[in-house]
Write a protein that holds these residues in place. Structure first.
Motif, PDB file in Angstrom:
ATOM      1  N   PRO A 173     -41.808  73.087  21.580  1.00 26.95           N
ATOM      2  CA  PRO A 173     -42.434  72.011  20.805  1.00 26.95           C
ATOM      3  C   PRO A 173     -42.013  71.991  19.337  1.00 26.95           C
ATOM      4  CG  PRO A 173     -44.014  73.744  21.327  1.00 26.95           C
ATOM      5  CD  PRO A 173     -42.805  74.018  22.140  1.00 26.95           C
TER       6      PRO A 173
ATOM      7  N   ASN B 243     -42.935  70.965  26.084  1.00 22.67           N
ATOM      8  CA  ASN B 243     -43.856  72.098  26.233  1.00 22.67           C
ATOM      9  C   ASN B 243     -43.145  73.432  26.016  1.00 22.67           C
ATOM     10  OD1 ASN B 243     -45.964  70.356  26.891  1.00 22.67           O
ATOM     11  ND2 ASN B 243     -45.476  70.396  29.070  1.00 22.67           N
ATOM     12  N   SER B 244     -41.842  73.484  26.312  1.00 24.24           N
ATOM     13  CA  SER B 244     -41.097  74.727  26.189  1.00 24.24           C
ATOM     14  C   SER B 244     -40.715  75.043  24.746  1.00 24.24           C
ATOM     15  CB  SER B 244     -39.808  74.662  27.038  1.00 24.24           C
ATOM     16  OG  SER B 244     -40.108  74.484  28.397  1.00 24.24           O
TER      17      SER B 244
END
Length: 476
Positions: A188, A185-186
């Motif tokens: 991608p 999520n940080s």
């Protein structure tokens, strides 16, 4: 540019060769981070930590006045391992685990290694983790160490060393899996560009290995056995049970009945065929080991001895966690496999040996002293950082019980840029890959990178203020 002022210093840095010069495998990561403002990077760091809190990724510290549960600190700057380096580590770990399994099988059976003079008999007899009730046990397929977490470090030259072996109930894999989820999520876009090997198949590999141990039954029933909610790794126990789709049980949920291990359910007793145990040997069966244990199952070892239930890891594997026994692993590899070790041990002095003990006592200010059976950073002296009083205290402990101590030179552990406040600092790291021994030996790509968050500290353990990073193993 975020890394403009970052200096790798006189250490092996996992991302930089020199100031402003990233390693080739880290180029895309460094470019991406340099393109972000410090505010944006800190926002992603906070978002990652918040996500882990919501996921419940906690651990317990026994006797901690700050509370039962604590969040394992996470740093958003990953560690990168090239495909070529990983291949060497993977091959070396497979060799080591195979030899350790041969040793455990031998030491609880014919004890050829002792008879041939490769390891002193007293070294085994005096080991607190050598369990005489395990003599003659025959685990399914001859496999004792089904799940291993082997701690690796790098020194100033970039050379890899094995720091210690963890074969009893190695923990930390849940953080590997959760860290990866928040890192996707940080960053991608980097996962799409860099060819990072996935880690989310661990539970499938683990379950497959456990199922291979089961007695011949149509639908084997696997459970995860936990000491309960107050155990330091309870989050991981529940996480792995959920990931594998099996029951999480405590000793009070199990009973030996009609010659089999059974699980209490709302519909009556249900047979259990495989236990992934997260309870130490001492507590697993009060009829065989500690009679005061309320965590285990009376009669379990007898059912296991009869081949009616499988246990991973097999009882008795803790002998290989003894840090004095660790010093003999290179000899095990040569003895059982006829090969030279691919991964070297850290040079180790055994305090039981009079000559080596004398050297240790004369050089306590230069050495790291470890208790043979402690973990989590406890029972350890880093001589160069210790006070004269503390060194004197350890000198006395060594003289009183030399078998319980080993010593090693102080390594200059490799470092990785880490967010400290609003800047980067190089912090020391180790690496714990996880190895599953089922029908063959599988090394999970990456592992848990633990980072010493206290400036200058060499202690990476979570209970001693350490944190973790995601480990990116590149596919190409």
């Amino acid at each position: 540019m975020q890394f403009d002022n970052y200096d790798p210093g006189d250490f092996y840095d996992e991302l930089f060769i020199a100031p402003g010069k990233p390693r080739p495998e880290a180029m895309l990561l460094v470019e991406k981070i340099n393109s972000l403002s410090i505010e944006e990077l800190l926002r992603r760091q906070q978002a990652a930590q918040t996500a882990l809190i919501k996921l419940g990724a906690t651990f317990n510290v026994y006797g901690d006045s700050q509370g039962t549960e604590r969040i394992f600190p996470f740093d958003v700057i990953p560690r990168i391992v090239s495909a070529q380096e990983w291949k060497v580590l993977e091959t070396g770990l497979k060799q080591r685990i195979y030899a350790l399994n041969c040793f455990i099988a031998d030491i609880y059976d014919e004890q050829k290694m002792i008879k041939d003079g490769v390891i002193p008999v007293e070294m085994i007899k005096s080991a607190s983790r050598f369990l005489s009730p395990c003599m003659g046990l025959k685990p399914p397929g001859g496999i004792w160490c089904h799940i291993t977490g082997t701690d690796l470090v790098r020194d100033r030259s970039g050379e890899w060393y094995v720091l210690e072996d963890n074969l009893r109930c190695p923990s930390g894999i849940s953080y590997v899996l959760e860290n990866r989820q928040v890192m996707k999520n940080s960053f991608p876009e980097l996962f799409a560009q860099m060819g990072i090997q996935p880690v989310d198949g661990y539970a499938s590999h683990l379950l497959d290995a456990l199922l291979t141990l089961a007695p011949t039954v149509p639908e084997p029933n696997v459970v995860v056995l936990t000491p309960g909610i107050y155990n330091s790794a309870y989050f991981e126990h529940s996480f792995l049970a959920q990931q594998m789709g099996v029951e999480l049980v405590e000793g009070r949920d199990l009973v030996v009945s009609d010659g089999y291990l059974q699980m209490r359910t709302t519909k009556g007793l249900k047979r259990v065929d495989v236990i992934y145990r997260r309870i130490d040997d001492d507590f697993i069966d009060p009829q065989v080991f500690r009679s005061d244990s309320l965590l285990g199952v009376p009669g379990l070892i007898e059912v296991y001895r009869q081949g009616r239930v499988a246990i991973a890891n097999a009882p008795g594997t803790g002998i290989a966690d003894d840090k004095a026994i660790y010093a003999y692993v290179p000899k095990m590899i040569k003895y059982y496999l006829g090969e030279e070790p691919i991964l070297q041990n850290v040079p180790t002095y055994i305090c039981e040996d009079e000559k080596e003990r004398t050297y240790v006592l004369e050089n306590l200010d230069k050495l790291v002293v470890k208790s043979a059976n402690e973990s989590g950073g406890y029972g350890m002296l880093i001589g160069s950082h210790a006070t004269p009083e503390k060194r004197q205290e350890f000198a006395q402990l060594i003289q009183e019980n030399p078998r319980n101590y080993i010593a090693q030179p102080t390594l200059s552990l490799s470092r990785v840029p880490t967010i400290v406040g609003d800047r980067f600092e190089g912090c020391h790291v180790d690496l714990r890959p996880y190895i599953i021994y089922g029908q063959d030996i599988y090394v999970h790509p990456g592992g848990l990178t633990r980072v010493a968050l206290k400036k200058g500290s060499l202690v990476v353990n979570s209970s001693q203020g350490g944190g973790s990073k995601d480990t990116w193993v590149l596919a190409n």
